[in-house]
Every structure is written in structure tokens, then in C-alpha cells.
Design an enzyme around this catalytic site. Structure first.
Site, mmCIF file in Angstrom:
data_model
loop_
_atom_site.group_PDB
_atom_site.id
_atom_site.type_symbol
_atom_site.label_atom_id
_atom_site.label_comp_id
_atom_site.label_asym_id
_atom_site.label_seq_id
_atom_site.Cartn_x
_atom_site.Cartn_y
_atom_site.Cartn_z
ATOM 1 N N ARG A 1 0.846 -1.188 0.000
ATOM 2 C CA ARG A 1 0.000 0.000 0.000
ATOM 3 C C ARG A 1 0.884 1.242 0.000
ATOM 4 N NH1 ARG A 1 -5.748 -1.252 3.075
ATOM 5 N NH2 ARG A 1 -6.517 -2.478 1.325
ATOM 6 N N SER B 1 -8.182 -3.173 -2.338
ATOM 7 C CA SER B 1 -8.948 -1.933 -2.180
ATOM 8 C C SER B 1 -10.122 -1.883 -3.138
ATOM 9 C CB SER B 1 -8.039 -0.724 -2.385
ATOM 10 O OG SER B 1 -7.128 -0.591 -1.314
ATOM 11 N N ASP C 1 -4.060 -2.047 -6.679
ATOM 12 C CA ASP C 1 -4.446 -2.687 -5.417
ATOM 13 C C ASP C 1 -5.796 -3.386 -5.535
ATOM 14 O OD1 ASP C 1 -5.006 -3.393 -2.818
ATOM 15 O OD2 ASP C 1 -4.588 -1.429 -1.949
ATOM 16 N N GLN D 1 -1.347 2.266 -5.856
ATOM 17 C CA GLN D 1 -2.769 2.389 -5.523
ATOM 18 C C GLN D 1 -3.672 1.880 -6.646
ATOM 19 O OE1 GLN D 1 -3.291 6.507 -4.452
ATOM 20 N NE2 GLN D 1 -2.879 6.140 -2.292
ATOM 21 N N TYR E 1 -3.184 -1.090 7.381
ATOM 22 C CA TYR E 1 -4.074 -2.078 7.982
ATOM 23 C C TYR E 1 -4.096 -1.909 9.495
ATOM 24 C CZ TYR E 1 -3.834 -4.563 3.519
ATOM 25 O OH TYR E 1 -3.902 -4.904 2.200
#
Length: 373
Positions: free
Chosen positions: A119, A130, A127, A124, A227
Site C-alpha cells: 500500500r 482496495s 491494489d 494504488q 491495515y
């Protein structure tokens, strides 16, 4: 350079790893695409749409023949890759374990676990956790609404007023934030909690009420990589007491808490379920990782103490078309970021933060330190 797109074989998996949109983008890079017949059918993409985008359609054996990159949603069985070109990349959510990685190593492929994407800012758009969690948080609210025997928004009618549903979101990551936003859009009165203090402002920005333990030492919940992490025993006790008082007043609870590499933390006990009003609903998005809710069963909707506990598997797959669109873009963004025009294929250099994080196997060996025996 040949890219293979496989039809998913896992039970209930409706997503696909490439859409006609991303096929066109790969073709524009100079790649040749081969799509297994029927790969996109469950996600709303017919074989003809892939053919029109520039892909060839074939059976699994023909698709894999000569492939340099193999795309999947859930990683293919290593046993089915015996005839794949040595060094071919397998790019998917691989559910990494030592045994599974050893299977990929034995097959001679370079296995890249997309769920271990770091992350960081430049990753991004790659990912998958996500993008899929965003949809899962949205769908969790819709699933709760489908099971709830009352309306979400407050309604004022000639026959009287209908009170707004009270929704409590536990775990404010990507899924939790989307759950908050969706419940608010449906008119619910929303509150939320998390062990990470930084989420307080995010909760408030969405118009929900933050529910946090105050003035307790030993909070270690900030974790790494965005996280949540573990918390102290004192914090756990204070959190349980706070939640018990709050949860009894809620109509709907949505739990989303996960800790990477570990079983899902238990957030809701059987006694807390019993404290809720009959007809209330709990949706456990972590049920496949052991569950946040005592009594939740993966793949089932169970009733305990008059409360419906929803434990659907593979929630993103329940929105297969949009989930596939986002997942396939994640894969394209990853491969295109490392595309070498001269080589005509993606190259993942040693020492790169992304490559080092997601590479499980290479050269017949398990190379990821997270899988060290």
C-alpha cells in the site's frame, strides 16, 4: 508476447481477470491475447466481445500454450500448469501459502500474488484488495437491507413516522468507509468504530458518529501498510464494554475487520448478538477468514437469538460486472507500469518494492520471505 485469460474454476466465482476494455489496452501495447471460451460470461462479457476487442477464443489448453503471462482472479491450480512455458508469470489473487507456492515453483512459473501489493502511492491503481473491498462494503449494506424487515430512512407518513434504521460499522478500512457512505445514502443513522484513531475524522467526514474508547493505554492498532494491528488487553476489554452498550441499540451491524496473515479478530460475541432486538441483522464480511461474529457461518444466513447473521462468501463476485472491471484494470495498471517497449513485455526488476512484495516464486524456488519455512 502472449497473455492468457482463464475462465475461473472456483465454485461461485463469477469475475473475470480481463474485460474487452483491458484486452484492447493490452493489444495496443503490442500483446497477443488468448481468452478461454466462456471466461467472461458470468460477468456479462460474451466471447464475441473479446474477439471484437482483438483476442482469440480457445479452450484452456490452447490458451495456455505459449503464454508468457497468465491472468486470473483466483490463482489457477498449480497442477494444471505443467505444460506452461517455464518462467511464465501467473498474475492473480493466489491465496499464498507455503504449500501452494511450492506447487507454483514446481510448475516452473513466476507466481505474482496481487493481494500482497504494497500500500504505497504508486501501487494504488494496482491494489485489488482496495478495489474489491470498496464493492464489498457497498454490497454488505444492500445485503443487510435485503434481510432487514424494515426501511432504512426515516419516513413521515399520514399513518405515522417510521424511524431511521441504526447502522453500526465495525472496522473502517476501505470496505467500512464504503459501507458508511452507502448506509448514509440510504437514510440510516450511522455510527462506526475502529482501533485506528486516524479513522475518527474519516468517519465524521461521512456524516457518521465515531464510537471510540477514550483514555486507555496500550492502543497499538495503527498497524502497518494502512491495515489495523493488534491492541492491548486493556484496550480489548474497554472496547468490548463500549461495544456491548452500543450494539444493543443497533438495528444493523456490519463487520469488516481483518489483520493480514492472521485470522479475523472476534468483534461480536454471542452474548452481544443476544442483546440485539429480534429482527436485527449482522453482516460479517470477514466470515471467510474466521469471522468477526461468533456464530457466523461462511456461505449461509443463520438466525441466532432472533438476529440474522449474514455470511456470504466472495462478496465482490456478487457484483461480478463492476468487480471484474475494477480487478482487470488493477492487473492492466500493474503490467503496463512495468512494460518494456523494447522487450515487448513487462519486466519486473530485482529490488523493486512492488516486485519484491508480490513475487512468490522464480526459477523453481519459493523466494518470498513471508513464506520462509
Amino acid at each position: 508476447m502472449r497473455i492468457a485469460v482463464l475462465r475461473e474454476q472456483a465454485e461461485g466465482e463469477r469475475r473475470v481477470a480481463a474485460t474487452p476494455e483491458t484486452v484492447r489496452k493490452f493489444v495496443a501495447l503490442g500483446a497477443t491475447l488468448a481468452v478461454e471460451a466462456g471466461a467472461g460470461a458470468a460477468a456479462g462479457h460474451a466471447d464475441d466481445a473479446y474477439a471484437d476487442a482483438g483476442a482469440t477464443i480457445a479452450d484452456r489448453t490452447a490458451v495456455l500454450a505459449g503464454a508468457a503471462v497468465i491472468l486470473g482472479v483466483q490463482g489457477p491450480d498449480p497442477a494444471g500448469l505443467a505444460r506452461v512455458e517455464p518462467g511464465a508469470w501467473v498474475v492473480a489473487a493466489l491465496q499464498p501459502t507455503r504449500t501452494r507456492a511450492e506447487g507454483y515453483a514446481a510448475a516452473g512459473v513466476e507466481a505474482l500474488a496481487m493481494e500482497w501489493m504494497p500500500r504505497i502511492t504508486r501501487a494504488q491503481s494496482m491494489d485489488i484488495l482496495s478495489s474489491q473491498s470498496n464493492l464489498a462494503g457497498y454490497k454488505a449494506v444492500l445485503d443487510a437491507a435485503a434481510e432487514y424487515d424494515r426501511a432504512f430512512p426515516m419516513m413521515m407518513t399520514a399513518a405515522g413516522t417510521v424511524a431511521a434504521a441504526r447502522v453500526f460499522v465495525m472496522g473502517v478500512g476501505v470496505a467500512g468507509l464504503q459501507a458508511i457512505a452507502t448506509a448514509r445514502r440510504l437514510g440510516a443513522q450511522v455510527s462506526a468504530t475502529d482501533v485506528r484513531s486516524a479513522t475518527r475524522e474519516q468517519i465524521q467526514s461521512l456524516g457518521a458518529k465515531p464510537v471510540f474508547v477514550e483514555n486507555v493505554a496500550g492502543i497499538e492498532g495503527e498497524g502497518t501498510g494502512g491495515y489495523a494491528g493488534e491492541t492491548s488487553d486493556a484496550y480489548k476489554a474497554a472496547q468490548a464494554e463500549l461495544v456491548s452498550g452500543h450494539i444493543a441499540k443497533q438495528d444493523i451491524v456490519i463487520t469488516t475487520a481483518l489483520i493480514p496473515g492472521r485470522a479475523a479478530p472476534r468483534l461480536v460475541s454471542d452474548a452481544q448478538v443476544a442483546s440485539m432486538k429480534p429482527g436485527s441483522v449482522i453482516v460479517d464480511l470477514a466470515v471467510e477468514q474466521g469471522g468477526n461474529v461468533e456464530g457466523a457461518v461462511a456461505g449461509e444466513v443463520v438466525v441466532r437469538h432472533g438476529v440474522r447473521i449474514v455470511g456470504h462468501r466472495n462478496v465482490p463476485s456478487r457484483l461480478a460486472t463492476d468487480a471484474s472491471a475494477l480487478f482487470s484494470r488493477n492487473l492492466y495498471n500493474f503490467l503496463s507500469a512495468f512494460w518494456d517497449k523494447e522487450a515487448g513485455r513487462p519486466l519486473l526488476p530485482d529490488g523493486d518494492e512492488i516486485g519484491d512484495a508480490i513475487r512468490l516464486t522464480r526459477g523453481g524456488q519459493v523466494v518470498n520471505p513471508r513464506l520462509s519455512a
